[in-house]
Write a protein that holds these residues in place. Structure first.
Motif, PDB file in Angstrom:
ATOM      1  N   LYS A 175       0.814  -1.214   0.000  1.00  0.00           N
ATOM      2  CA  LYS A 175       0.000   0.000   0.000  1.00  0.00           C
ATOM      3  C   LYS A 175       0.848   1.265   0.000  1.00  0.00           C
ATOM      4  O   LYS A 175       0.319   2.356  -0.050  1.00  0.00           O
ATOM      5  CB  LYS A 175      -0.898   0.001   1.247  1.00  0.00           C
ATOM      6  N   ARG A 176       2.148   1.123   0.075  1.00  0.00           N
ATOM      7  CA  ARG A 176       3.020   2.277   0.255  1.00  0.00           C
ATOM      8  C   ARG A 176       3.958   2.484  -0.921  1.00  0.00           C
ATOM      9  O   ARG A 176       4.284   1.555  -1.649  1.00  0.00           O
ATOM     10  CB  ARG A 176       3.879   2.076   1.503  1.00  0.00           C
ATOM     11  N   VAL A 217       7.756  14.463  -3.573  1.00  0.00           N
ATOM     12  CA  VAL A 217       7.541  13.084  -3.124  1.00  0.00           C
ATOM     13  C   VAL A 217       6.103  12.877  -2.668  1.00  0.00           C
ATOM     14  O   VAL A 217       5.481  11.837  -2.920  1.00  0.00           O
ATOM     15  CB  VAL A 217       8.519  12.736  -1.978  1.00  0.00           C
ATOM     16  N   ALA A 218       5.542  13.892  -2.005  1.00  0.00           N
ATOM     17  CA  ALA A 218       4.205  13.762  -1.430  1.00  0.00           C
ATOM     18  C   ALA A 218       3.136  13.543  -2.484  1.00  0.00           C
ATOM     19  O   ALA A 218       2.053  13.014  -2.166  1.00  0.00           O
ATOM     20  CB  ALA A 218       3.871  15.009  -0.607  1.00  0.00           C
ATOM     21  N   GLU A 219       3.407  13.911  -3.739  1.00  0.00           N
ATOM     22  CA  GLU A 219       2.431  13.680  -4.794  1.00  0.00           C
ATOM     23  C   GLU A 219       2.125  12.203  -4.995  1.00  0.00           C
ATOM     24  O   GLU A 219       1.074  11.846  -5.524  1.00  0.00           O
ATOM     25  CB  GLU A 219       2.923  14.276  -6.116  1.00  0.00           C
ATOM     26  N   VAL A 224       3.883   7.791   1.501  1.00  0.00           N
ATOM     27  CA  VAL A 224       5.277   7.511   1.163  1.00  0.00           C
ATOM     28  C   VAL A 224       6.105   7.319   2.429  1.00  0.00           C
ATOM     29  O   VAL A 224       5.993   8.098   3.382  1.00  0.00           O
ATOM     30  CB  VAL A 224       5.888   8.671   0.352  1.00  0.00           C
ATOM     31  N   ARG A 225       6.906   6.292   2.427  1.00  0.00           N
ATOM     32  CA  ARG A 225       7.954   6.169   3.437  1.00  0.00           C
ATOM     33  C   ARG A 225       9.262   6.545   2.753  1.00  0.00           C
ATOM     34  O   ARG A 225       9.660   5.909   1.770  1.00  0.00           O
ATOM     35  CB  ARG A 225       8.034   4.756   4.002  1.00  0.00           C
ATOM     36  N   GLU A 244       1.485  12.951   4.234  1.00  0.00           N
ATOM     37  CA  GLU A 244       1.536  11.519   3.931  1.00  0.00           C
ATOM     38  C   GLU A 244       2.949  11.002   3.711  1.00  0.00           C
ATOM     39  O   GLU A 244       3.138   9.896   3.218  1.00  0.00           O
ATOM     40  CB  GLU A 244       0.684  11.222   2.698  1.00  0.00           C
ATOM     41  N   VAL A 245       3.944  11.800   4.091  1.00  0.00           N
ATOM     42  CA  VAL A 245       5.336  11.375   3.948  1.00  0.00           C
ATOM     43  C   VAL A 245       5.928  11.131   5.327  1.00  0.00           C
ATOM     44  O   VAL A 245       6.000  12.040   6.156  1.00  0.00           O
ATOM     45  CB  VAL A 245       6.172  12.430   3.207  1.00  0.00           C
TER      46      VAL A 245
END
Length: 264
Positions: free
Chosen positions: A7-8, A49-51, A55-56, A97-98
């Motif tokens: 999922k990531r 990255v957040a797009e 995200v990890r 979400e990062v």
């Protein structure tokens, strides 16, 4: 564990250098924090990255910056701390979400080392987005565009220009696939590449990629016979046996590592 991974998205910001081209500044401040359009470059990287959503990410920095990175980790992951202390209006988190970790590079300095450090730290994810910290593309969406491409392994590139070839890796392409690479060719070599392949089949490699688990496994065993441990050369070697897509975009690039004008 695997269901969580599925999922990531996973990303590495390769920042293992000391910014020696900007030594007067970089002894005090890592180059990825230099201002771009009035904001720290790292903020633009994280927004890019957040797009991807959920995200990890891990930023691999030079050990010299360990103390700075400890402070930066708090700032980047808890943006409201400053506002509480300064009694200012809260600043909304621009990349909620990062999940970002900062770790020192371990091993010989190279962009490959940064990627392998991140791969191990992230427990060998199924794919990994790679961002070079000194390259920014204001107004473009290279990471998201690579994700939308649907390729297992793909690199981001700009249209070929001989004037820039000496400072970039030049991709040799067959349509939208990589078939070779020449690292920073001199003027004569660039002219020979143009004559042999045509300018339309050349492109300037940029500091973004999406790499597959198969590529990462290859990277763990990659040894360049010429001795230079560059990720671009590893991509070219991998492309001899597996497909590597190229995503072209005619977009300006901001190089945070370029020398600053000398003061008069």
């Amino acid at each position: 564990m695997e269901s969580v991974k599925a999922k990531r998205n996973f990303a590495v910001i390769a920042a293992g250098g000391l910014g020696t081209r900007r030594a007067d500044w970089s002894r005090f401040l890592p180059k990825e924090y230099f201002p771009v359009q009035g904001r720290p470059g790292i903020a633009l990287l994280l927004e890019e990255v957040a797009e991807l959503g959920n995200v990890r990410a891990v930023m691999v920095h030079h050990p010299y910056y360990a103390a700075f990175a400890a402070w930066a980790s708090r700032v980047l992951n808890m943006p409201d701390t400053y506002d509480r202390l300064a009694s200012t209006a809260p600043t909304p988190q621009r990349w909620p979400e990062v999940a970002l970790d900062l770790i020192p590079q371990s091993g010989p300095y190279s962009d490959i080392t940064s990627v392998l450090n991140a791969d191990d730290y992230l427990d060998r994810p199924r794919h990994l987005y790679v961002l070079y910290s000194d390259n920014l593309y204001p107004g473009a969406r290279p990471v998201a565009s690579l994700g939308e491409l649907g390729a297992e392994t793909a690199v981001f590139a700009r249209p070929y220009a001989r004037a820039e070839a000496a400072h970039r890796g030049v991709l040799v392409c067959d349509g939208d696939h990589v078939v070779g690479l020449v690292e920073k060719p001199d003027a004569l070599t660039a002219q020979e590449l143009e004559a042999r392949h045509g300018r339309a089949n050349l492109a300037l490699l940029e500091g973004r990629a999406r790499v597959s688990r198969a590529f990462l496994d290859f990277l763990h065993t990659y040894r360049n016979p010429d001795g230079e441990p560059k990720l671009s050369l590893a991509v070219a070697a991998y492309a001899r046996t597996a497909p590597v897509r190229v995503l072209r975009a005619d977009t300006p690039v901001t190089d945070l590592g370029s020398p600053l004008p000398k003061a008069h």
